[in-house]
Design a protein around this motif. Sequence first.
Motif, PDB file in Angstrom:
ATOM      1  N   ILE A   8       0.781  -0.475   0.116  1.00 30.05           N
ATOM      2  CA  ILE A   8       0.009   0.186   0.013  1.00 30.05           C
ATOM      3  C   ILE A   8       0.486   1.420  -0.091  1.00 30.05           C
ATOM      4  O   ILE A   8       1.967   1.093   0.938  1.00 30.05           O
ATOM      5  N   PHE A   9       1.047   1.650  -0.788  1.00 30.04           N
ATOM      6  CA  PHE A   9       1.049   3.565  -0.528  1.00 30.04           C
ATOM      7  C   PHE A   9      -0.065   4.863  -0.760  1.00 30.04           C
ATOM      8  O   PHE A   9      -1.185   4.579  -1.564  1.00 30.04           O
ATOM      9  N   VAL A  10       0.624   5.667  -0.117  1.00 26.76           N
ATOM     10  CA  VAL A  10      -0.610   7.267  -0.790  1.00 26.76           C
ATOM     11  C   VAL A  10       0.306   8.009  -1.259  1.00 26.76           C
ATOM     12  O   VAL A  10       1.270   8.252  -0.892  1.00 26.76           O
ATOM     13  N   ASP A  11       0.188   8.659  -2.656  1.00 28.33           N
ATOM     14  CA  ASP A  11       0.810   9.802  -3.088  1.00 28.33           C
ATOM     15  C   ASP A  11      -0.314  11.043  -2.026  1.00 28.33           C
ATOM     16  O   ASP A  11      -0.660  11.024  -2.253  1.00 28.33           O
ATOM     17  N   SER A  12       1.326  11.897  -1.642  1.00 30.86           N
ATOM     18  CA  SER A  12       0.517  12.848  -0.670  1.00 30.86           C
ATOM     19  C   SER A  12       0.379  14.235  -1.692  1.00 30.86           C
ATOM     20  O   SER A  12      -0.138  15.036  -0.662  1.00 30.86           O
ATOM     21  N   HIS A  13       0.634  14.542  -2.846  1.00 32.52           N
ATOM     22  CA  HIS A  13       0.889  15.283  -3.853  1.00 32.52           C
ATOM     23  C   HIS A  13       0.669  15.607  -5.092  1.00 32.52           C
ATOM     24  O   HIS A  13       1.521  14.678  -5.551  1.00 32.52           O
ATOM     25  N   ALA A  14      -0.869  14.766  -5.648  1.00 30.53           N
ATOM     26  CA  ALA A  14      -0.970  15.225  -7.010  1.00 30.53           C
ATOM     27  C   ALA A  14      -1.974  15.942  -7.174  1.00 30.53           C
ATOM     28  O   ALA A  14      -2.853  16.514  -7.147  1.00 30.53           O
ATOM     29  N   HIS A  15      -1.576  16.353  -9.026  1.00 31.66           N
ATOM     30  CA  HIS A  15      -2.151  18.595  -9.503  1.00 31.66           C
ATOM     31  C   HIS A  15      -3.456  17.105 -10.248  1.00 31.66           C
ATOM     32  O   HIS A  15      -2.850  16.753 -11.579  1.00 31.66           O
ATOM     33  N   LEU A  16      -4.348  16.200  -9.930  1.00 30.98           N
ATOM     34  CA  LEU A  16      -5.136  15.651 -10.458  1.00 30.98           C
ATOM     35  C   LEU A  16      -5.781  16.203 -11.676  1.00 30.98           C
ATOM     36  O   LEU A  16      -6.726  15.381 -12.591  1.00 30.98           O
ATOM     37  N   GLU A  17      -6.449  17.536 -11.481  1.00 32.03           N
ATOM     38  CA  GLU A  17      -7.335  17.816 -12.242  1.00 32.03           C
ATOM     39  C   GLU A  17      -6.755  18.391 -13.568  1.00 32.03           C
ATOM     40  O   GLU A  17      -7.652  18.922 -14.461  1.00 32.03           O
ATOM     41  N   MET A  18      -5.224  18.675 -13.259  1.00 28.36           N
ATOM     42  CA  MET A  18      -4.356  19.432 -14.950  1.00 28.36           C
ATOM     43  C   MET A  18      -4.832  18.384 -16.001  1.00 28.36           C
ATOM     44  O   MET A  18      -5.500  17.571 -16.245  1.00 28.36           O
ATOM     45  N   GLU A  19      -4.942  19.320 -16.900  1.00 31.63           N
ATOM     46  CA  GLU A  19      -5.133  18.818 -18.983  1.00 31.63           C
ATOM     47  C   GLU A  19      -4.533  18.391 -19.231  1.00 31.63           C
ATOM     48  O   GLU A  19      -4.781  17.249 -19.917  1.00 31.63           O
ATOM     49  N   GLN A  20      -3.939  17.708 -18.669  1.00 33.18           N
ATOM     50  CA  GLN A  20      -2.584  16.285 -19.068  1.00 33.18           C
ATOM     51  C   GLN A  20      -2.953  15.091 -18.921  1.00 33.18           C
ATOM     52  O   GLN A  20      -3.209  14.175 -19.369  1.00 33.18           O
ATOM     53  N   PHE A  21      -4.331  15.177 -18.054  1.00 35.26           N
ATOM     54  CA  PHE A  21      -4.861  14.373 -17.561  1.00 35.26           C
ATOM     55  C   PHE A  21      -6.658  13.540 -18.133  1.00 35.26           C
ATOM     56  O   PHE A  21      -6.879  12.793 -17.891  1.00 35.26           O
ATOM     57  N   ASP A  22      -6.315  14.495 -18.761  1.00 36.12           N
ATOM     58  CA  ASP A  22      -7.798  14.666 -19.432  1.00 36.12           C
ATOM     59  C   ASP A  22      -8.474  13.276 -20.092  1.00 36.12           C
ATOM     60  O   ASP A  22      -9.650  13.124 -20.676  1.00 36.12           O
ATOM     61  N   PRO A  23      -7.165  13.175 -21.348  1.00 38.24           N
ATOM     62  CA  PRO A  23      -7.292  11.561 -22.235  1.00 38.24           C
ATOM     63  C   PRO A  23      -8.012  10.543 -21.499  1.00 38.24           C
ATOM     64  O   PRO A  23      -8.474   9.974 -22.554  1.00 38.24           O
ATOM     65  N   ASP A  24      -6.952  10.618 -20.417  1.00 39.76           N
ATOM     66  CA  ASP A  24      -7.073   9.635 -19.575  1.00 39.76           C
ATOM     67  C   ASP A  24      -7.997   9.168 -18.111  1.00 39.76           C
ATOM     68  O   ASP A  24      -6.961   8.134 -17.381  1.00 39.76           O
ATOM     69  N   ARG A  25      -7.980  10.146 -17.976  1.00 40.85           N
ATOM     70  CA  ARG A  25      -7.867  10.507 -15.838  1.00 40.85           C
ATOM     71  C   ARG A  25      -9.243   8.849 -15.379  1.00 40.85           C
ATOM     72  O   ARG A  25      -8.162   8.419 -14.411  1.00 40.85           O
ATOM     73  N   PRO A  26      -9.482   8.819 -15.984  1.00 46.74           N
ATOM     74  CA  PRO A  26     -10.272   7.137 -15.272  1.00 46.74           C
ATOM     75  C   PRO A  26      -8.883   6.346 -15.473  1.00 46.74           C
ATOM     76  O   PRO A  26      -9.272   5.662 -14.647  1.00 46.74           O
ATOM     77  N   ALA A  27      -8.448   5.715 -16.460  1.00 46.57           N
ATOM     78  CA  ALA A  27      -7.931   5.507 -16.370  1.00 46.57           C
ATOM     79  C   ALA A  27      -6.665   5.404 -15.396  1.00 46.57           C
ATOM     80  O   ALA A  27      -5.963   4.310 -15.523  1.00 46.57           O
ATOM     81  N   MET A  28      -5.924   6.193 -15.682  1.00 42.11           N
ATOM     82  CA  MET A  28      -4.724   6.822 -14.542  1.00 42.11           C
ATOM     83  C   MET A  28      -5.240   6.941 -13.770  1.00 42.11           C
ATOM     84  O   MET A  28      -3.873   5.557 -12.519  1.00 42.11           O
ATOM     85  N   LEU A  29      -6.407   6.603 -12.919  1.00 43.39           N
ATOM     86  CA  LEU A  29      -6.323   6.678 -11.333  1.00 43.39           C
ATOM     87  C   LEU A  29      -6.526   5.316 -11.313  1.00 43.39           C
ATOM     88  O   LEU A  29      -6.762   4.642  -9.886  1.00 43.39           O
ATOM     89  N   GLN A  30      -7.419   4.262 -12.323  1.00 50.02           N
ATOM     90  CA  GLN A  30      -7.475   2.635 -11.911  1.00 50.02           C
ATOM     91  C   GLN A  30      -6.023   2.622 -12.374  1.00 50.02           C
ATOM     92  O   GLN A  30      -5.886   1.289 -11.173  1.00 50.02           O
ATOM     93  N   ARG A  31      -5.324   2.442 -13.026  1.00 49.71           N
ATOM     94  CA  ARG A  31      -3.337   2.195 -13.150  1.00 49.71           C
ATOM     95  C   ARG A  31      -2.596   2.485 -11.509  1.00 49.71           C
ATOM     96  O   ARG A  31      -2.674   1.908 -10.830  1.00 49.71           O
ATOM     97  N   ALA A  32      -3.635   3.391 -11.042  1.00 54.66           N
ATOM     98  CA  ALA A  32      -3.222   3.943  -9.297  1.00 54.66           C
ATOM     99  C   ALA A  32      -3.843   2.705  -8.535  1.00 54.66           C
ATOM    100  O   ALA A  32      -2.730   2.618  -7.213  1.00 54.66           O
ATOM    101  N   GLN A  33      -4.380   2.500  -8.559  1.00 55.23           N
ATOM    102  CA  GLN A  33      -5.014   1.454  -7.850  1.00 55.23           C
ATOM    103  C   GLN A  33      -4.685   0.039  -7.471  1.00 55.23           C
ATOM    104  O   GLN A  33      -4.277  -0.810  -6.679  1.00 55.23           O
ATOM    105  N   ASP A  34      -4.488  -0.115  -9.210  1.00 59.25           N
ATOM    106  CA  ASP A  34      -3.892  -1.341  -9.326  1.00 59.25           C
ATOM    107  C   ASP A  34      -2.769  -1.995  -9.067  1.00 59.25           C
ATOM    108  O   ASP A  34      -1.979  -2.895  -8.540  1.00 59.25           O
ATOM    109  N   ALA A  35      -2.087  -0.363  -9.079  1.00 57.43           N
ATOM    110  CA  ALA A  35      -0.572  -0.377  -8.053  1.00 57.43           C
ATOM    111  C   ALA A  35      -1.054  -0.002  -7.259  1.00 57.43           C
ATOM    112  O   ALA A  35       0.654  -0.299  -6.734  1.00 57.43           O
ATOM    113  N   GLY A  36      -1.339  -0.057  -6.049  1.00 56.24           N
ATOM    114  CA  GLY A  36      -1.552   0.006  -4.194  1.00 56.24           C
ATOM    115  C   GLY A  36      -1.761   0.817  -3.847  1.00 56.24           C
ATOM    116  O   GLY A  36      -1.474   1.148  -3.234  1.00 56.24           O
ATOM    117  N   ILE A  37      -1.965   1.503  -4.720  1.00 57.76           N
ATOM    118  CA  ILE A  37      -2.101   3.394  -4.301  1.00 57.76           C
ATOM    119  C   ILE A  37      -3.257   3.473  -3.746  1.00 57.76           C
ATOM    120  O   ILE A  37      -4.745   3.700  -4.352  1.00 57.76           O
TER     121      ILE A  37
END
Length: 277
Positions: A8-37
Amino acid sequence: MTTDQRPIFVDSHAHLEMEQFDPDRPAMLQRAQDAGIETILAIGSGTGPGSLDCAIELANQHDFIYATIGIHPHEAKLASDADFEEMAHLAKRPKVIAWGEIGLDYFYDHSPRDVQQQVFLKQLQLAQSAKLPIVIHCRPSDRSENAWEDCLKLLREHWAEGGVGGILHCFTGSWAHATQALDMGFMISFAGNVTFPKAQQIRETAKQAPLDRILIETDSPFLAPVPHRGKRNEPSFVKEVARQLGELRGLSTEEIGLQTTNNFYRFFSLHEKLNSI
């Protein structure tokens, strides 16, 4: 940690709203959970006034995301009384657990330094009233460490006695800077730049900081760690920060993950999360 326990991990600082994540934000968040974040702290400075609730919107959509609010020093010149009033109201939202990122940036100087300091002080006052810890951004110019001197002085004079503490995000200072912050009750958070070849000063602090006072972060979408350097950063990469800290401290990636997760939940008094580990 037992061998059958999921890392288990915590990412204590991420700018999730930024436009760089607009193309794949749901998939990016799912990858984080799959990785144990297990938890992400979404930083709510956004692009400044007009976007101050950006992290709250994401946190309200996902149980594993918490939010901050704040005006970054880059946008200090845009801050108005109306923005301060808005943040005072936003601070009462259930998912808001910190105020930031706030502080001083003398590297880019997007806002005049005196204005940065004024807006920083105003937000310290608001955070004290809201009883929220703060997330500090401090970046000196190439020519001097004066941003650190000014930032730590303001914190000593206007924050330290409050006892709420905070986080030095994406720490880049010296051990001397870290010890001053630790004495004021701050946590030290390490980002992907701790893996960079020339980041020896950061690694020296990472070796010495008390294990119960450190956090890990990505600062996504910026500062992707080795071996992802040059790519868009994302929360799943926080494991590489944990791996680097583990190598420095003689611990496994998983042990650093568990330690920093405990530190995060304890610091923010997220007792339900802490008891579930």
